[in-house]
Design a protein around this motif. Structure first.
Motif, PDB file in Angstrom:
ATOM      1  N   ALA A 175       0.953  -1.469   0.270  1.00 27.57           N
ATOM      2  CA  ALA A 175      -0.380  -0.463  -0.151  1.00 27.57           C
ATOM      3  C   ALA A 175       0.897   1.144   0.049  1.00 27.57           C
ATOM      4  CB  ALA A 175      -0.521  -0.305   1.291  1.00 27.57           C
ATOM      5  N   GLY A 176       2.204   1.007   0.036  1.00 29.61           N
ATOM      6  CA  GLY A 176       2.812   2.218   0.598  1.00 29.61           C
ATOM      7  C   GLY A 176       3.481   3.093   1.821  1.00 29.61           C
ATOM      8  N   LYS A 177       3.071   1.867   3.229  1.00 29.28           N
ATOM      9  CA  LYS A 177       3.260   2.519   4.428  1.00 29.28           C
ATOM     10  C   LYS A 177       4.414   2.826   4.267  1.00 29.28           C
ATOM     11  CE  LYS A 177       1.300  -2.008   5.502  1.00 29.28           C
ATOM     12  NZ  LYS A 177       0.611  -1.976   4.763  1.00 29.28           N
ATOM     13  N   THR A 178       5.452   1.794   3.860  1.00 24.11           N
ATOM     14  CA  THR A 178       6.691   1.367   4.694  1.00 24.11           C
ATOM     15  C   THR A 178       7.637   3.402   3.620  1.00 24.11           C
ATOM     16  OG1 THR A 178       7.359  -0.576   4.541  1.00 24.11           O
ATOM     17  CG2 THR A 178       8.912   0.715   4.387  1.00 24.11           C
ATOM     18  N   THR A 179       7.458   3.029   2.210  1.00 24.29           N
ATOM     19  CA  THR A 179       8.221   4.103   1.925  1.00 24.29           C
ATOM     20  C   THR A 179       6.870   5.492   2.439  1.00 24.29           C
ATOM     21  OG1 THR A 179       6.971   2.414  -0.713  1.00 24.29           O
ATOM     22  CG2 THR A 179       7.613   4.718  -0.482  1.00 24.29           C
ATOM     23  N   LEU A 180       6.489   5.438   2.983  1.00 20.11           N
ATOM     24  CA  LEU A 180       6.152   7.190   3.625  1.00 20.11           C
ATOM     25  C   LEU A 180       6.770   7.273   4.946  1.00 20.11           C
ATOM     26  CD1 LEU A 180       4.101   9.473   3.859  1.00 20.11           C
ATOM     27  CD2 LEU A 180       2.259   7.979   5.180  1.00 20.11           C
ATOM     28  N   ASP A 182       7.345  -0.191  12.284  1.00 18.96           N
ATOM     29  CA  ASP A 182       7.603  -0.415  10.838  1.00 18.96           C
ATOM     30  C   ASP A 182       6.791  -1.801  11.345  1.00 18.96           C
ATOM     31  OD1 ASP A 182       6.456  -1.021   8.125  1.00 18.96           O
ATOM     32  OD2 ASP A 182       7.903   0.147   7.784  1.00 18.96           O
ATOM     33  N   GLU A 183       5.928  -2.599  11.891  1.00 19.98           N
ATOM     34  CA  GLU A 183       5.700  -3.785  11.809  1.00 19.98           C
ATOM     35  C   GLU A 183       5.936  -4.248  12.726  1.00 19.98           C
ATOM     36  OE1 GLU A 183       4.801  -6.715   8.650  1.00 19.98           O
ATOM     37  OE2 GLU A 183       3.527  -4.131   7.658  1.00 19.98           O
ATOM     38  N   VAL A 184       6.216  -3.671  14.348  1.00 19.96           N
ATOM     39  CA  VAL A 184       7.236  -4.494  15.346  1.00 19.96           C
ATOM     40  C   VAL A 184       6.532  -5.150  15.815  1.00 19.96           C
ATOM     41  CG1 VAL A 184       8.612  -2.771  15.645  1.00 19.96           C
ATOM     42  CG2 VAL A 184       6.345  -2.223  16.974  1.00 19.96           C
TER      43      VAL A 184
HETATM   44  N1  LIG Z   1      12.987   0.849  -3.933  1.00 20.02           N
HETATM   45  C1  LIG Z   1      11.715   0.716  -4.698  1.00 20.02           C
HETATM   46  N2  LIG Z   1      12.119   0.842  -5.299  1.00 20.02           N
HETATM   47  C2  LIG Z   1      11.012   0.075  -6.088  1.00 20.02           C
HETATM   48  N3  LIG Z   1       9.744  -0.009  -5.907  1.00 20.02           N
HETATM   49  C3  LIG Z   1       9.304   0.114  -4.999  1.00 20.02           C
HETATM   50  C4  LIG Z   1      10.616   0.356  -3.466  1.00 20.02           C
HETATM   51  N4  LIG Z   1      10.371   0.114  -2.233  1.00 20.02           N
HETATM   52  C5  LIG Z   1       9.413   0.252  -2.550  1.00 20.02           C
HETATM   53  N5  LIG Z   1       8.693  -0.287  -4.157  1.00 20.02           N
HETATM   54  C6  LIG Z   1       7.156  -0.326  -4.269  1.00 20.02           C
HETATM   55  O1  LIG Z   1       6.593   0.402  -3.859  1.00 20.02           O
HETATM   56  C7  LIG Z   1       5.130   0.137  -3.212  1.00 20.02           C
HETATM   57  C8  LIG Z   1       4.617   0.121  -1.678  1.00 20.02           C
HETATM   58  O2  LIG Z   1       5.889  -0.059  -0.854  1.00 20.02           O
HETATM   59  P1  LIG Z   1       5.724  -0.431   0.867  1.00 20.02           P
HETATM   60  O3  LIG Z   1       6.517  -1.449   0.665  1.00 20.02           O
HETATM   61  O4  LIG Z   1       5.957   0.763   1.257  1.00 20.02           O
HETATM   62  O5  LIG Z   1       4.458  -1.309   0.651  1.00 20.02           O
HETATM   63  P2  LIG Z   1       3.892  -1.562   2.254  1.00 20.02           P
HETATM   64  O6  LIG Z   1       2.253  -0.382   2.215  1.00 20.02           O
HETATM   65  O7  LIG Z   1       4.999  -1.409   3.687  1.00 20.02           O
HETATM   66  O8  LIG Z   1       3.910  -2.866   2.125  1.00 20.02           O
HETATM   67  P3  LIG Z   1       3.817  -4.083   3.321  1.00 20.02           P
HETATM   68  O9  LIG Z   1       2.884  -3.839   3.960  1.00 20.02           O
HETATM   69  O10 LIG Z   1       4.600  -5.567   2.594  1.00 20.02           O
HETATM   70  O11 LIG Z   1       5.343  -3.911   4.522  1.00 20.02           O
HETATM   71  C9  LIG Z   1       5.186  -1.514  -3.223  1.00 20.02           C
HETATM   72  O12 LIG Z   1       4.272  -1.834  -4.923  1.00 20.02           O
HETATM   73  C10 LIG Z   1       6.746  -1.740  -3.662  1.00 20.02           C
HETATM   74  O13 LIG Z   1       7.173  -2.819  -4.600  1.00 20.02           O
END
Ligand SMILES: Nc1ncnc2c1ncn2[C@@H]1O[C@H](COP(=O)(O)OP(=O)(O)OP(=O)(O)O)[C@@H](O)[C@H]1O
Ligand SMILES: [Mg+2]
Lengths: 344, 291, 239
Positions: free
Chosen positions: C40-45, C161-163
């Motif tokens: 969903a993008g949580k870790t990216t956020l 993040d998911e502790v």
């Molecule tokens: N460094 C990166 N390069 C390319 N794509 C990425 C990168 N980091 C994340 N993504 C993509 O961005 C989207 C969001 O990833 P993210 O890790 O933020 O999701 P998340 O919500 O944390 O998921 P999860 O619950 O699985 O941890 C995913 O489709 C992932 O494949």
């Protein structure tokens, strides 16, 4: 001071240190009395490489930056000392330290681009930088080009000023003093916040940043001290051999790789590992070079082949080096004991 | 002012020597791509190829072109041995151990050869060494021309091998996903032997070709290793075509720049170029982005 | 004034928009949950807030300062602590040293930092393992090490993040109790969690993301009955 020494002697490691220091101080006298120039020279080289391998290891063992380019700092230190002495009549007592500082500045300048690179790439780039320095010095007339620079023999009354003595005996004490200085600076450094930060960077840069560490800044700190003492090693070379040329001092194998092997052989995760490594490795390599290759020039290269064998043996059989191996076998107190509480 | 014909000549001779660089680079890229191991000794296997050719020619009068398979096979065998004895054991070791292990192999090969063959420059004089073809203002030396076509042939053969044979397909599978390949029943360990063998073997063919028109020396591998690194970094991994083209581009760059840069600084430029390339492509190849 | 303010941030990876125009804010002392299906993008956020990625668009304010594009270590110094979903222990160092390095940020003296680290480890329940190599811990322990390290930097805002992942129910309860205590001592918490029981239990407010977009925000009760949220989850997999 006396209090400090007394306390030091109560500790087991302090006692070992005192014994080793005493042996080191007496050894050159014995070599001199018994007229053993080979042994004296080997000991000097051991000390010189100890200084440099320990400096190198601040970058590799502590910070995780594998350099194959320390010949740059060695060469810059050696040339600076020589040029100050030859062109400006500056005593090497000062020149050696200026050489170290110039090397450290070169290190900082190189760090700016090179520390953007990670792992293999950093190692590869340091090789390239070493070669660049060699080529530049070869075609730079001011520093004597490919012929290098030689300092003349000075009259008796100037011997002390220009640090000119026959054989290696006197230089051993110089090197011992400089190694002592290095220990006095490096030990508190690695035990301080900086030392911890460097190790955090080695383990994981992302994690380190999340703990408020600026990896670039601390890599530069490590580079400064690493290059500083490697440059000082170059100064020792200049006063001892009175001759510097780009092929010798900027050599990838006989300087950069030597330093690396000494460090890895001794054990990069140990503070004194590189000293141990130098004292094991340098005599072997000197022996082969002086007693085998010099007598049979046809087999030039054999001494480096032997280095290759040693290096291969370490990386396959004891990648943690002599100190790490001793620790694993229980001959040394471990740094940490898994699962149970460490005795303080 | 440098005339156009000089430039044209430089371009052509750059293409010819570049095709040899391609071979050395391709070998390095194969090993790097499949095992994620950087073989610092790559240039030294190439040197061995050159010396196999030299000795076959000097001792038995074997024409260098006939020694192409010989030099490939000898280094292939040595490569398999290196893989089994050395590389295999450091595959999962920390980076320092990997680098120092291949560096140790470099020292042993380079200086073992020097101790064995003597620290001397050697040369092969084939009968057709001085045959020169002229096209207008461009002149072509026959051995270099032959080297170009042999190199092209090897690259094509390698490409066909990777695309059509079982081993080739298995190699590509292993490079993409070691675990999946293993589960599919591919003998990964054996594939690694083959990869290292072919990797150094291809580079050795480059050595053979060089030996027909340039002097050889036990320490020559250092220069070609640098070139190989530039080829790989420039051309990317896992693409035979990429490595081939990038080798030629580097050959041309080198030989054209030699017209403008003094020879003593030529190598400085090459090294600076190398650093510049890896700086521009910083974490791209190994940096992990997943956090 | 809010402690954290995220305004319209966007992060693209090639063609993929991992975080798409997300805005929200947090007040000091809050406990907020961030949920959403995998990818969903949580870790990216989190990486955007903590400075590991620079947003393609939008701005982020922390404690009244614009921190957009600041380096991770600067943001840590300002008071944002974080854990990594994919744990990053300093493997060859002891557990104690891992945490002490975090404590060094506010306590430059090594002995002082080690003392602080011991206190933190007692709090997080890793004290007994303080002299083990961090690399030899098991995964739940490594997650707790992540938390301990972040705590040692004495953050105002903690990004988790998911502790909770990988813990058994009683361990989950213990950890949630700890997080409450930490929160009561004045630390604001933003946590990503897949274990619904845990997020619902601890969060005062929940933000939901799907395909990079913030699709809902509200109290746990509101979120649990929000049709968009249910669809986002049911559309893919189990809740
Ligand atoms: N460094 C990166 N390069 C390319 N794509 C990425 C990168 N980091 C994340 N993504 C993509 O961005 C989207 C969001 O990833 P993210 O890790 O933020 O999701 P998340 O919500 O944390 O998921 P999860 O619950 O699985 O941890 C995913 O489709 C992932 O494949
Ligand atoms: Mg995630």
């Amino acid at each position: 001071m006396l209090q400090f020494i007394k306390e030091g002697l109560r500790d087991r490691n302090g006692q070992y240190f005192a014994i080793v220091a005493a042996v080191m101080l007496v050894a050159p006298l014995i070599f001199w009395k018994l007229d053993l120039p080979f042994a004296a020279n080997a000991m000097l080289l051991c000390l010189m490489f100890s200084i440099m391998a320990m400096a190198w290891n601040l970058l590799e063992g502590y910070t995780g930056q594998l350099s194959f380019g320390h010949a740059v700092f060695f060469g810059v230190g050696a040339y600076t000392t020589m040029i100050l002495m030859l062109y400006y009549r500056v005593t090497p007592w000062v020149g050696i330290f200026v050489g170290g500082l110039v090397a450290a500045l070169v290190g900082l300048a190189l760090g700016v681009p090179l520390f953007r690179l990670r792992s293999h790439w950093f190692a590869l780039a340091t090789i390239a930088v070493g070669e660049i320095f060699k080529l530049i010095f070869i075609s730079w007339d001011y520093v004597g080009g490919s012929a290098g620079l030689q300092s003349p023999i000075v009259p008796e009354e100037q011997k002390l000023y220009y640090l000119q003595y026959a054989g290696s005996y006197v230089y051993i004490y110089l090197a011992l003093g400089l190694l002592g200085l290095e220990l006095l600076i490096m030990y508190p450094l690695v035990k301080s916040r900086i030392g911890y930060y460097l190790q955090a960077i080695r383990e994981d840069e992302d994690a380190a940043m999340s703990l408020g560490i600026n990896p670039f800044k601390y890599k530069m700190v490590a580079m400064f001290f690493s290059a500083l003492f490697t440059g000082i090693g170059g100064g020792i070379y200049t006063v001892r051999f009175r001759f510097v040329d780009p092929f010798a001092v900027f050599d990838l194998i006989s300087v950069s790789v030597y330093i690396t092997i000494a460090g890895i052989l001794g054990g990069i995760y140990s503070f004194i590992g590189p000293i141990v490594g130098s004292f094991v490795f340098v005599p072997i390599s000197e022996y082969v070079r002086v007693y085998i290759v010099s007598r049979f020039p046809r087999f030039y290269g054999l001494h480096v082949f032997v280095l290759g064998v040693i290096l291969l043996a370490i990386s396959l059989l004891a990648p943690e080096g002599i100190m790490g191996w001793l620790e694993k076998k229980g001959y040394l107190r471990k740094r940490e004991e898994t699962g149970e509480v460490r005795k303080e | 002012m440098i005339g156009l014909d000089y430039v044209a000549n430089a371009v052509v001779s750059g293409i010819l020597i570049g095709s040899v660089y391609s071979l050395v680079g391709m070998g390095l890229a194969l090993i790097w791509g499949i095992m994620d191991v950087i073989n610092f000794a790559q240039g030294d296997y190439m040197m061995l190829g050159a010396f196999v050719t030299y000795w076959a020619f000097t001792l038995a009068g074997v024409d260098p072109l006939l020694s192409v398979p010989l030099s490939f096979l000898v280094t292939f065998a040595l490569g398999v041995l290196t893989q089994r004895v050395v590389i295999e054991r450091v595959l999962d070791a920390p980076m320092v151990s990997q680098i120092t292990a291949t560096f140790a192999v470099l020292l042993m090969i380079r200086y073992g050869a020097e101790a064995a063959f003597g620290p001397y420059t050697k040369r092969i004089y084939v009968t057709y060494a001085d045959v020169i073809y002229r096209f207008g203002t461009i002149s072509l030396q026959l051995p270099r021309l032959i080297a170009f076509f042999v190199s092209l042939g090897v690259a094509v053969a390698f490409y066909v091998f990777l695309k059509t044979t079982y081993t080739g397909v298995a190699l590509r599978a292993v490079s993409q996903n070691r675990m999946a390949a293993y589960l599919m029943g591919i003998n990964v360990r054996k594939m690694y032997w083959i990869a290292f063998g072919i990797g150094v073997g291809i580079s050795a063919v480059g050595g053979t070709l060089v030996a027909t028109f340039l002097p050889i020396h036990p320490e020559m591998g250092g220069f070609y290793a640098l070139i190989a690194f530039i080829v790989v970094v420039f051309g990317g991994f896992g693409s035979v075509f990429g490595a081939y083209i990038s080798g030629i581009i580097i050959g041309v760059t080198e030989s054209v720049s030699a017209l403008f840069i003094s020879p003593s600084l030529k190598d400085v430029v090459a090294f600076l170029l190398f650093i510049a390339i890896i700086l521009v492509k910083p974490t791209g190849l190994f940096g992990t982005e997943q956090r | 004034m809010s402690l954290l303010e995220v305004k319209g941030v966007v992060k693209r990876f090639g063609g993929l928009v991992a975080v798409n125009d997300v805005s929200f804010s947090m007040d000091e002392g809050e406990r907020v949950g961030l949920i959403g299906p995998n990818g969903a993008g949580k870790t990216t956020l989190f990486n955007l807030i903590s400075g590991y990625y620079r947003p393609d668009k939008g701005r982020i304010f922390f404690d009244g300062r614009d921190i957009t594009g600041r380096k991770p270590y600067e943001i840590t110094k300002l008071g944002v602590g974080r854990t990594f979903q994919i744990v990053k222990p300093l493997s060859n160092l002891t557990v104690l040293d891992n945490v002490a390095i975090g404590a060094l940020l506010r306590h430059p003296d090594v002995n002082e930092a080690r003392k602080r680290a011991e206190e933190v480890l007692k709090l997080t329940g890793l004290y007994e393992k303080r002299n083990m190599r961090a690399g030899s811990l098991n995964l739940p322990e490594k997650k707790r090490l992540e938390l301990s390290r972040a705590l040692a930097t004495e953050p105002k805002l903690l990004l988790l993040d998911e502790v909770v992942a990988g813990l058994n129910p009683s361990e989950v309860d213990e950890l949630l109790k700890l997080l409450r205590e930490i929160n009561e001592s004045g630390v604001t918490i933003l946590m990503v969690e897949h274990v619904m029981r845990a997020v619902m239990n601890i969060s005062e407010r929940i933000i939901v993301m799907d395909y990079g977009v913030k699709i809902a925000e509200g109290t746990p009760q509101e979120i649990a009955s929000d049709p968009r949220v249910i669809e986002a989850y049911l559309g893919r997999e189990e809740l």
